[in-house]
Design a protein around this motif. Structure first.
Motif, PDB file in Angstrom:
ATOM      1  N   LYS A 310       0.819  -1.206   0.000  1.00  0.00           N
ATOM      2  CA  LYS A 310       0.000   0.000   0.000  1.00  0.00           C
ATOM      3  C   LYS A 310       0.855   1.260   0.000  1.00  0.00           C
ATOM      4  CE  LYS A 310      -3.853  -2.190   2.490  1.00  0.00           C
ATOM      5  NZ  LYS A 310      -4.701  -2.161   3.716  1.00  0.00           N
ATOM      6  N   GLU A 311       1.931   1.206   0.766  1.00  0.00           N
ATOM      7  CA  GLU A 311       2.797   2.378   0.904  1.00  0.00           C
ATOM      8  C   GLU A 311       4.166   2.091   0.298  1.00  0.00           C
ATOM      9  OE1 GLU A 311       2.911   3.076   5.042  1.00  0.00           O
ATOM     10  OE2 GLU A 311       0.766   3.583   5.213  1.00  0.00           O
ATOM     11  N   THR A 312       4.973   3.135   0.219  1.00  0.00           N
ATOM     12  CA  THR A 312       6.302   3.012  -0.371  1.00  0.00           C
ATOM     13  C   THR A 312       7.133   1.956   0.338  1.00  0.00           C
ATOM     14  OG1 THR A 312       6.222   5.343  -1.013  1.00  0.00           O
ATOM     15  CG2 THR A 312       8.388   4.268  -0.992  1.00  0.00           C
ATOM     16  N   ASN A 313       7.064   1.930   1.685  1.00  0.00           N
ATOM     17  CA  ASN A 313       7.853   0.967   2.446  1.00  0.00           C
ATOM     18  C   ASN A 313       7.475  -0.478   2.150  1.00  0.00           C
ATOM     19  OD1 ASN A 313       9.428   2.866   3.715  1.00  0.00           O
ATOM     20  ND2 ASN A 313       8.115   3.011   5.534  1.00  0.00           N
ATOM     21  N   ASP A 314       6.236  -0.677   1.718  1.00  0.00           N
ATOM     22  CA  ASP A 314       5.799  -2.040   1.422  1.00  0.00           C
ATOM     23  C   ASP A 314       6.494  -2.613   0.192  1.00  0.00           C
ATOM     24  OD1 ASP A 314       4.123  -1.698   3.559  1.00  0.00           O
ATOM     25  OD2 ASP A 314       2.335  -1.279   2.350  1.00  0.00           O
ATOM     26  N   TRP A 315       7.096  -1.725  -0.616  1.00  0.00           N
ATOM     27  CA  TRP A 315       7.788  -2.145  -1.836  1.00  0.00           C
ATOM     28  C   TRP A 315       9.285  -2.338  -1.610  1.00  0.00           C
ATOM     29  CZ3 TRP A 315       5.696  -3.897  -6.210  1.00  0.00           C
ATOM     30  CH2 TRP A 315       4.374  -3.554  -6.512  1.00  0.00           C
ATOM     31  N   LYS A 316       9.733  -2.300  -0.359  1.00  0.00           N
ATOM     32  CA  LYS A 316      11.164  -2.449  -0.097  1.00  0.00           C
ATOM     33  C   LYS A 316      11.717  -3.767  -0.639  1.00  0.00           C
ATOM     34  CE  LYS A 316      11.917   0.434   3.997  1.00  0.00           C
ATOM     35  NZ  LYS A 316      12.304   0.448   5.435  1.00  0.00           N
ATOM     36  N   PHE A 317      10.870  -4.793  -0.681  1.00  0.00           N
ATOM     37  CA  PHE A 317      11.343  -6.086  -1.167  1.00  0.00           C
ATOM     38  C   PHE A 317      11.814  -5.990  -2.615  1.00  0.00           C
ATOM     39  CE2 PHE A 317       7.053  -6.193  -2.865  1.00  0.00           C
ATOM     40  CZ  PHE A 317       7.151  -6.953  -4.023  1.00  0.00           C
ATOM     41  N   MET A 318      11.187  -5.078  -3.404  1.00  0.00           N
ATOM     42  CA  MET A 318      11.587  -4.938  -4.802  1.00  0.00           C
ATOM     43  C   MET A 318      13.003  -4.369  -4.878  1.00  0.00           C
ATOM     44  SD  MET A 318      10.594  -5.557  -7.893  1.00  0.00           S
ATOM     45  CE  MET A 318       8.794  -5.685  -7.863  1.00  0.00           C
ATOM     46  N   PHE A 337      -1.217  -5.842  -4.691  1.00  0.00           N
ATOM     47  CA  PHE A 337      -0.193  -4.812  -4.715  1.00  0.00           C
ATOM     48  C   PHE A 337      -0.783  -3.504  -5.227  1.00  0.00           C
ATOM     49  CE2 PHE A 337       2.372  -8.736  -5.110  1.00  0.00           C
ATOM     50  CZ  PHE A 337       3.162  -8.570  -3.978  1.00  0.00           C
ATOM     51  N   GLY A 338      -0.523  -2.434  -4.504  1.00  0.00           N
ATOM     52  CA  GLY A 338      -1.013  -1.121  -4.888  1.00  0.00           C
ATOM     53  C   GLY A 338       0.080  -0.073  -4.758  1.00  0.00           C
ATOM     54  N   GLY A 339      -0.323   1.184  -4.834  1.00  0.00           N
ATOM     55  CA  GLY A 339       0.657   2.253  -4.771  1.00  0.00           C
ATOM     56  C   GLY A 339       1.409   2.380  -6.080  1.00  0.00           C
ATOM     57  N   VAL A 340       2.565   3.041  -6.009  1.00  0.00           N
ATOM     58  CA  VAL A 340       3.355   3.327  -7.203  1.00  0.00           C
ATOM     59  C   VAL A 340       4.470   2.302  -7.344  1.00  0.00           C
ATOM     60  CG1 VAL A 340       4.831   5.031  -8.341  1.00  0.00           C
ATOM     61  CG2 VAL A 340       2.833   5.775  -7.020  1.00  0.00           C
ATOM     62  N   LEU A 341       4.641   1.812  -8.542  1.00  0.00           N
ATOM     63  CA  LEU A 341       5.709   0.863  -8.820  1.00  0.00           C
ATOM     64  C   LEU A 341       7.048   1.567  -8.618  1.00  0.00           C
ATOM     65  CD1 LEU A 341       5.719  -2.118  -9.794  1.00  0.00           C
ATOM     66  CD2 LEU A 341       6.077  -1.255 -12.115  1.00  0.00           C
ATOM     67  N   PRO A 342       7.922   1.052  -7.745  1.00  0.00           N
ATOM     68  CA  PRO A 342       9.162   1.777  -7.435  1.00  0.00           C
ATOM     69  C   PRO A 342      10.136   1.794  -8.610  1.00  0.00           C
ATOM     70  CG  PRO A 342       9.165  -0.382  -6.398  1.00  0.00           C
ATOM     71  CD  PRO A 342       7.800  -0.204  -6.978  1.00  0.00           C
ATOM     72  N   SER A 356       5.942 -10.082 -14.427  1.00  0.00           N
ATOM     73  CA  SER A 356       4.483 -10.002 -14.472  1.00  0.00           C
ATOM     74  C   SER A 356       3.957  -9.472 -13.146  1.00  0.00           C
ATOM     75  CB  SER A 356       3.876 -11.377 -14.760  1.00  0.00           C
ATOM     76  OG  SER A 356       2.463 -11.323 -14.671  1.00  0.00           O
ATOM     77  N   ILE A 357       3.278  -8.300 -13.215  1.00  0.00           N
ATOM     78  CA  ILE A 357       2.610  -7.728 -12.034  1.00  0.00           C
ATOM     79  C   ILE A 357       1.180  -7.384 -12.448  1.00  0.00           C
ATOM     80  CG2 ILE A 357       2.988  -6.174 -10.073  1.00  0.00           C
ATOM     81  CD1 ILE A 357       5.701  -5.546 -11.065  1.00  0.00           C
ATOM     82  N   ARG A 358       0.603  -8.229 -13.287  1.00  0.00           N
ATOM     83  CA  ARG A 358      -0.740  -8.014 -13.814  1.00  0.00           C
ATOM     84  C   ARG A 358      -1.779  -8.148 -12.698  1.00  0.00           C
ATOM     85  NH1 ARG A 358      -2.754 -12.984 -13.634  1.00  0.00           N
ATOM     86  NH2 ARG A 358      -1.218 -14.666 -13.517  1.00  0.00           N
ATOM     87  N   ASP A 359      -2.990  -7.676 -12.977  1.00  0.00           N
ATOM     88  CA  ASP A 359      -4.148  -7.894 -12.100  1.00  0.00           C
ATOM     89  C   ASP A 359      -3.881  -7.470 -10.662  1.00  0.00           C
ATOM     90  OD1 ASP A 359      -5.588  -9.102 -14.248  1.00  0.00           O
ATOM     91  OD2 ASP A 359      -4.511 -10.958 -13.911  1.00  0.00           O
ATOM     92  N   ASN A 360      -3.409  -6.229 -10.491  1.00  0.00           N
ATOM     93  CA  ASN A 360      -3.209  -5.660  -9.164  1.00  0.00           C
ATOM     94  C   ASN A 360      -3.863  -4.287  -9.124  1.00  0.00           C
ATOM     95  OD1 ASN A 360      -1.428  -7.354  -7.236  1.00  0.00           O
ATOM     96  ND2 ASN A 360      -0.412  -7.628  -9.221  1.00  0.00           N
ATOM     97  N   LYS A 361      -3.420  -3.434  -8.217  1.00  0.00           N
ATOM     98  CA  LYS A 361      -4.014  -2.102  -8.068  1.00  0.00           C
ATOM     99  C   LYS A 361      -2.940  -1.027  -8.151  1.00  0.00           C
ATOM    100  CE  LYS A 361      -7.550  -4.031  -4.973  1.00  0.00           C
ATOM    101  NZ  LYS A 361      -8.160  -3.963  -3.618  1.00  0.00           N
ATOM    102  N   ILE A 362      -1.959  -1.244  -8.988  1.00  0.00           N
ATOM    103  CA  ILE A 362      -0.805  -0.350  -9.073  1.00  0.00           C
ATOM    104  C   ILE A 362      -1.178   0.906  -9.840  1.00  0.00           C
ATOM    105  CG2 ILE A 362       1.576  -0.149  -9.889  1.00  0.00           C
ATOM    106  CD1 ILE A 362       1.748  -3.206  -9.614  1.00  0.00           C
ATOM    107  N   SER A 363      -0.729   2.056  -9.355  1.00  0.00           N
ATOM    108  CA  SER A 363      -0.997   3.342  -9.998  1.00  0.00           C
ATOM    109  C   SER A 363       0.332   4.026 -10.307  1.00  0.00           C
ATOM    110  CB  SER A 363      -1.861   4.215  -9.085  1.00  0.00           C
ATOM    111  OG  SER A 363      -1.222   4.402  -7.826  1.00  0.00           O
ATOM    112  N   GLY A 364       0.248   5.267 -10.761  1.00  0.00           N
ATOM    113  CA  GLY A 364       1.463   6.000 -11.081  1.00  0.00           C
ATOM    114  C   GLY A 364       2.015   5.616 -12.439  1.00  0.00           C
ATOM    115  N   SER A 365       3.181   6.143 -12.760  1.00  0.00           N
ATOM    116  CA  SER A 365       3.791   5.941 -14.070  1.00  0.00           C
ATOM    117  C   SER A 365       4.704   4.725 -14.074  1.00  0.00           C
ATOM    118  CB  SER A 365       4.606   7.177 -14.475  1.00  0.00           C
ATOM    119  OG  SER A 365       3.799   8.334 -14.498  1.00  0.00           O
ATOM    120  N   LEU A 366       5.008   4.274 -15.280  1.00  0.00           N
ATOM    121  CA  LEU A 366       6.008   3.228 -15.433  1.00  0.00           C
ATOM    122  C   LEU A 366       7.380   3.791 -15.074  1.00  0.00           C
ATOM    123  CD1 LEU A 366       4.873   1.649 -18.815  1.00  0.00           C
ATOM    124  CD2 LEU A 366       4.896   0.511 -16.612  1.00  0.00           C
ATOM    125  N   PRO A 367       8.257   2.991 -14.456  1.00  0.00           N
ATOM    126  CA  PRO A 367       9.601   3.481 -14.132  1.00  0.00           C
ATOM    127  C   PRO A 367      10.302   4.031 -15.380  1.00  0.00           C
ATOM    128  CG  PRO A 367       9.212   1.391 -13.054  1.00  0.00           C
ATOM    129  CD  PRO A 367       8.046   1.621 -13.970  1.00  0.00           C
TER     130      PRO A 367
END
Length: 998
Positions: A310-318, A337-342, A356-367
């Motif tokens: 949901k938040e930026t910290n949740d994407w630390k694994f990436m 998975f939501g929020g912005v793709l890091p 593949s990160i299909r079928d999620n709730k990701i917003s924002g722009s592509l890296p």
């Protein structure tokens, strides 16, 4: 003087030499007992594998040690220590007498047809180290007494029908290193006693009905390297220290169970893991960043779970995954998975091939720097809420093969540099907000077979360059835009396109007649445009058309009667146009639920269910006049034809009297004489002979330019008219090929029906010459032939099979009449200079009577229906020819192409068919059944463990074997249709291309 201790030692050692231990006695009685045990085992078999046990008939002291599969010891030369009969085609039960082989250390009976229960008596084999019974049909429960085999290191019972609970007594086998119980119907829980197996390296319990939690002691087996519990009903959470004590763990397969809770942070302690697949469970929470400590990680698959961000910290694994320099596949689809793709996605390993990160709730722009993933082949971000435009670095993804970003909110134009992605095969960008013009550089993407641009905001015209993409065959979707102009006439170049969507635009002009050249078109959507003019008659040439929607245009004129003659048309929408005149009542027009014609004010007639006004007398009279005129024309043409025929017969009769060879030719083909054929084939000399069959011999012909229009090499099939039914074969082939055209069918140049120099009837068919011979020549070269050095790669074989499938699909569904070939085999698949396959030899073909729903009636009465080994089993009981029969023969052809074995190979044991021969290949013995040459290539791929497509090569080979078996099923209705075969082979070819290009 010898000391007393030394003297005692010498005496003790001498005693050992003179008096061997009684427990190791090799008396003749024990050796004879081993022989009796083996003979008892043989007698319990219903089928003894043909020659496999042929040697088991000699008797005498120690003779059993020379039998096939029997190995005796060195210290005890007459005692059996190994019995290895893997893949020996044995059927029957395992005799309890094997429990008397007291010196046995290895019992290997895998890949047979053994049934019944595992004998309790095997528990007496206290020296047994390996018990391998995989891939049989054993049933019942696993005997608890096997826990007494304390010397056992390998126990493999995979792929049987064993049931019941796993006995906890197996936990006593403390020396066990490999335990494989997968693919049975075992139930209950995993015994906690397994935690005692401290030497266990491989544990596979996949594809059973096991339930409950994984016992905690298992997480302490420090020697474990591979752990498989795929597709069970296991549940519960993983303890926080689950991976703390597994330093050797390399591969984890836990997907498709009912696990829940969080992924423990202790996963970072198992730093040697290369494959971690736990998807299709109910794991939740965030992915722990400790996952980045698995430096050897190659595949991370967490799809279809409740994992979230949901938040930026949740994407630390990436960000943590950027430490995994060997990472090749990341699958996070179908999660929360939501929020912005890091931006750290751009810093993942350069060896990444699939994301593949299909079928999620990701917003924002592509890296912005996603183009850094230069080896990426598959990118799927579909069904998210991404915004912004495609970053400029996108053009660096030159290895990208499949792009799916559909169902997002992406904007901007498709950059012209997208034409640099020349390896792209699938492009799915539909349901976004892309604008501007469709870039003409898409024409550079020659490998694309699917383009889906629908539901965006494109303007301008449809670029004609798209229609020149040779591979484009599945879908071209340019619907729901603001496109203007006409439909380019270049659409006719898409000979193999299946679906074309151009609906809901602002297209104008007439429907181009060239659309009739799209031979495989099944679904055509042109509704909601400004098209005018009438429906082109060429449209009715699309015999395979299933759906046609022309509604909401300005089309006018009469509805063509020939639309009702399209055999597969099941949905027709002509509503809201300006058609007039009588509505037909045949074909699709006979079913009110399949047609839509409302909104046409001046139409009449049709079936009563349409509730249309009756056509006026004036229009009926006009129609009668038209019919009368047509009848007059037909009569005149028929009369002229009769006179022409009489004239030809009279001329032929006169020529016969003068003993001058007569010659006939097919319409549209050049004339050719018997004399010309004699000269072209050097008097039909043996040096020009290409092959000989039941009904004729084929010669290579060379024509000089002065001989008329034919200036190239040809193949001349001279009929053996003395052979019964050869004349019918000639007639059948001429009738079949007269109006049939397809790139994968052998082209007929002309025919010659004349008399030879002796006054005997002479008939020959002249074809295009195929310089690369037949598929049979490549698969089964003569030992003294240079062709033995030639080798068909897997890619070539798949391409050839695809060509043959396209030919069958055309014959069965898309030609002037449905045709059954009746003799599909490798010798009838001919290869041109470019290795394009062409199906030939239509001497047994049937033209099916249209209107027969089963398409099983035939215009031919010939009794022969193919070649032994290829012919469908139903033909053996007198069934009539059908398209199902061709598919059976094609299935055998697929198996032959993959294995390199003829369907009636002399090396097959009695009762073994090609279908039975390939079955072990689906159960772990792939390299044992594929063609030796192909197998050598595949082994090189399979040994390259650091290259991700290796598994794809295996999957391609397995998919081909499954396809061959599916097409050659005994029940005709269960066989795969040609259209589905084409789709399957295209997918295999795409996957294969991804692997071979690495």
């Amino acid at each position: 003087m010898i000391s007393l201790p030394l003297l005692l030692f010498v005496l003790f050692f001498s005693a050992l030499l003179l008096f061997p231990s009684s427990s190791d006695d090799d008396g003749g009685g024990d050796a004879a007992g081993d022989e009796l045990a083996l003979l008892s085992f043989k007698s319990s078999l219903l089928y003894q594998g043909g020659q496999s046990l042929a040697s088991w008939n000699t008797s005498g002291h120690g003779q059993h040690c020379t039998w096939v599969g029997v190995v005796c010891g060195r210290r005890h030369p007459h005692r059996v220590v190994k019995l290895r009969l893997r893949s020996s085609n044995l059927a029957g039960i395992i005799s309890p007498s094997l429990g008397n082989l007291s010196f046995l250390r290895t019992l290997q009976l895998s890949d047979n047809h053994l049934s019944g229960k595992i004998p309790q008596e095997l528990s007496r084999l206290i020296r047994l180290q390996q018990l391998v019974l995989n891939f049989n049909s054993l049933s019942g429960e696993i005997p608890a007494a096997l826990g007494n085999l304390t010397s056992l290191s390998v126990l493999e019972l995979t792929n049987n029908t064993l049931s019941g609970a796993i006995p906890s007594s197996l936990g006593k086998l403390t020396g066990l290193t490999d335990l494989a119980l997968a693919e049975n119907t075992l139930s209950g829980s995993i015994p906690s006693s397994f935690g005692q197996l401290r030497r266990l390296s491989f544990l596979s319990l996949a594809f059973n009905n096991l339930s409950g939690a994984i016992p905690d002691p298992i997480w302490n087996i420090s020697s474990l390297t591979i752990f498989e519990v795929i597709s069970n009903k296991l549940s519960g959470t993983l303890p926080t220290n689950a991976f703390s004590n597994l330093p050797s763990l390399q591969e984890v397969y836990m997907y498709y169970n009912q696990f829940h809770g969080r992924i423990p942070a202790s996963i970072g302690n198992a730093s040697n893991i290369s494959i971690f697949t736990i998807g299709l469970n109910s794991f939740s929470g965030v992915v722990p960043p400790e996952i980045g400590r698995m430096r050897n990680l190659q595949r991370l698959e967490l799809p279809e779970t409740l994992l979230e961000a949901k938040e930026t910290n949740d994407w630390k694994f990436m960000t943590a995954l950027t430490n995994c320099s060997n990472l090749q596949e990341v699958e996070l689809g179908g999660c929360k998975f939501g929020g912005v793709l890091p931006d750290s996605v751009s810093n993942l390993s350069s060896s990444l091939v699939s994301l593949s990160i299909r079928d999620n709730k990701i917003s924002g722009s592509l890296p912005r720097d996603i183009g850094n993933l230069v080896n990426l082949q598959y990118l799927s971000l579909a069904n998210n809420s991404l915004t912004g435009s495609l970053p400029s670095s996108f053009s660096k993804l030159k290895n990208l093969r499949r792009l799916t970003v559909d169902n997002n909110k992406l904007i901007g134009s498709l950059p012209f540099t997208i034409g640099n992605l020349t390896q792209l095969t699938n492009m799915e960008v539909q349901f976004n907000a892309f604008g501007g013009t469709i870039p003409s550089t898409l024409g550079n993407l020659t490998k694309l077979f699917q383009i889906n641009l629908g539901h965006n905001n494109f303007i301008g015209q449809i670029p004609i360059e798209i229609f020149s993409i040779p591979a484009l065959s599945e879908i071209l979707d340019v619907s729901h835009h603001n496109l203007e102009g006409s439909i380019p006439k270049e659409i006719g170049k898409l000979k193999n396109i299946v679906e074309f969507h151009a609906d809901s635009n602002k297209l104008s002009g007439e429907i181009p007649s060239t659309i009739g050249e799209c031979q495989l078109l099944q679904h055509l959507f042109l509704q909601n445009n400004f098209l005018n003019g009438s429906i082109p008659i060429a449209l009715t040439q699309l015999k395979g058309l299933d759906t046609l929607d022309l509604s909401g245009n300005n089309l006018s004129g009469q509805i063509p009667m020939s639309l009702g003659d399209m055999p597969l048309l099941h949905s027709l929408n002509l509503s809201f146009n300006s058609f007039h005149g009588e509505v037909p009542t045949n074909g699709v027009f006979a079913n009110a639920s399949e047609i839509y014609i409302q909104g046409n004010a001046h139409i009449c007639g049709g079936i009563p269910e349409l509730h249309l006004p009756t056509c006026s007398l004036k229009s009926r009279k006009k129609k009668k006049h038209q019919i009368l005129l047509l009848v007059v024309v037909i009569c005149l043409v028929s009369t002229l034809a009769v006179f022409s025929l009489l004239y030809m017969l009279l001329t032929c009769h006169k020529r016969r009297k003068k003993e001058v060879p007569a010659t006939t030719s097919m319409q549209g083909h050049p004339m050719i004489t018997y004399k010309q054929l004699v000269k072209a084939t050097d008097g039909f000399s043996s040096s020009h002979l290409l092959g000989s069959g039941s009904f004729g011999s084929v010669y290579k012909g060379e024509f000089d330019s002065q001989d008329g229009e034919i200036t190239s090499l040809v193949a001349v099939k001279v009929l053996k008219l003395e052979t019964p039914k050869a004349l019918k074969s000639f007639t059948s082939e001429c009738e079949t090929l007269r109006n049939t055209r397809h790139r994968n069918l052998v082209k007929i140049v002309t025919i010659c029906s004349s008399i030879d120099n002796r006054g005997n009837d002479f008939k020959a068919i002249v074809y295009d010459f195929m310089p690369n011979g037949s598929l049979e020549d490549w698969l089964h070269p003569e030992t003294n032939d240079q062709a033995e050095q030639r080798h068909l790669t897997l890619h070539q074989r798949v391409t050839i099979l695809l060509d043959v499938a396209c030919a069958l699909d055309h014959l069965h569904f898309h030609g002037p009449e449905p045709i059954v070939h009746c003799d599909i085999k490798s010798s009838n698949v001919l290869l041109d200079a470019d290795m394009v396959a062409h199906v030939g030899d239509f001497g047994l073909a049937r033209i099916l009577i249209e209107g027969s729903s089963l398409m099983q009636q035939s215009t031919s009465s010939m009794g022969i229906r193919g070649t032994i080994g290829y012919a469908a089993p139903e033909y053996g009981v007198g069934n009539t020819a059908s398209t199902h029969g061709d598919i059976y023969s094609y299935g055998i052809l697929v198996l032959e192409t993959v294995t390199g074995m003829r369907p009636a190979d002399s090396t097959f044991r009695t009762g073994l068919s090609l279908r039975q021969y390939v079955e072990p290949g689906l159960h772990g013995r792939l390299m044992d059944v594929v063609d030796r040459k192909l197998g050598l290539d595949s082994e090189k791929w399979l040994q390259a463990r650091d290259v991700s497509p290796c598994s794809s090569i295996t999957e391609c080979l397995v998919s081909l074997l499954r396809l061959g078996l599916s097409c050659s099923q005994e029940l005709p209705s269960s066989r795969t249709q040609a259209g589905d075969v084409i789709n399957e082979l295209r997918a295999i070819k795409e996957s294969l291309s991804m692997s071979s290009d690495m």
